[in-house]
Motif scaffolding. Sequence first.
Motif, PDB file in Angstrom:
ATOM      1  N   GLU A  95      -7.880 -11.641  22.384  1.00  0.00           N
ATOM      2  CA  GLU A  95      -6.949 -10.521  22.543  1.00  0.00           C
ATOM      3  C   GLU A  95      -6.862 -10.075  24.000  1.00  0.00           C
ATOM      4  OE1 GLU A  95      -4.875  -9.871  20.310  1.00  0.00           O
ATOM      5  OE2 GLU A  95      -5.871 -10.811  18.612  1.00  0.00           O
ATOM      6  N   GLU A 154      -4.550 -12.370  25.700  1.00  0.00           N
ATOM      7  CA  GLU A 154      -3.161 -12.107  25.296  1.00  0.00           C
ATOM      8  C   GLU A 154      -2.595 -10.875  25.989  1.00  0.00           C
ATOM      9  OE1 GLU A 154      -3.175 -12.233  21.007  1.00  0.00           O
ATOM     10  OE2 GLU A 154      -3.726 -14.361  21.018  1.00  0.00           O
ATOM     11  N   GLU A 198      -0.360  -6.135  22.153  1.00  0.00           N
ATOM     12  CA  GLU A 198      -1.612  -6.833  22.448  1.00  0.00           C
ATOM     13  C   GLU A 198      -2.741  -5.866  22.800  1.00  0.00           C
ATOM     14  OE1 GLU A 198      -1.964  -9.727  21.529  1.00  0.00           O
ATOM     15  OE2 GLU A 198       0.081 -10.483  21.463  1.00  0.00           O
ATOM     16  N   ASP A 244      -4.002  -4.623  19.552  1.00  0.00           N
ATOM     17  CA  ASP A 244      -4.880  -5.622  18.928  1.00  0.00           C
ATOM     18  C   ASP A 244      -6.258  -5.621  19.581  1.00  0.00           C
ATOM     19  OD1 ASP A 244      -2.876  -6.444  17.196  1.00  0.00           O
ATOM     20  OD2 ASP A 244      -2.379  -8.259  18.329  1.00  0.00           O
TER      21      ASP A 244
END
Length: 107
Positions: free
Chosen positions: A42, A45, A61, A64
């Motif tokens: 994550e 990302e 993101e 997340d």
Amino acid sequence: MNSLQKLYETVSARKDAQTEGSYTCYLFGQGLDKILKKCGEECSEVIIAAKNGDNSETVLEISDLLYHLTVLMVQQGITLEQVEAELKKRSGKQGNLKTFHQVDKNT
């Protein structure tokens, strides 16, 4: 109650409940290595989304990443209060660019 506190409480409850089909329960069942892997994924990302200049994707993101970091915190027994106390401690610091976080690059 703010969103992070609610998330923390939900993740904590799922750790104890072990509800079938819950992604959070799955992560706890897989253990620390899986949780750390997801945190790393994550984080990458977030970097890619930010580098691409897509704020809406970056927000997704970051969300997340915060979720997976919360799972890590609960798994390790780290409370939001501990993190908030550290942030509060740091907010009073000024002029410490060089001393804020030093890393031994030889290790």
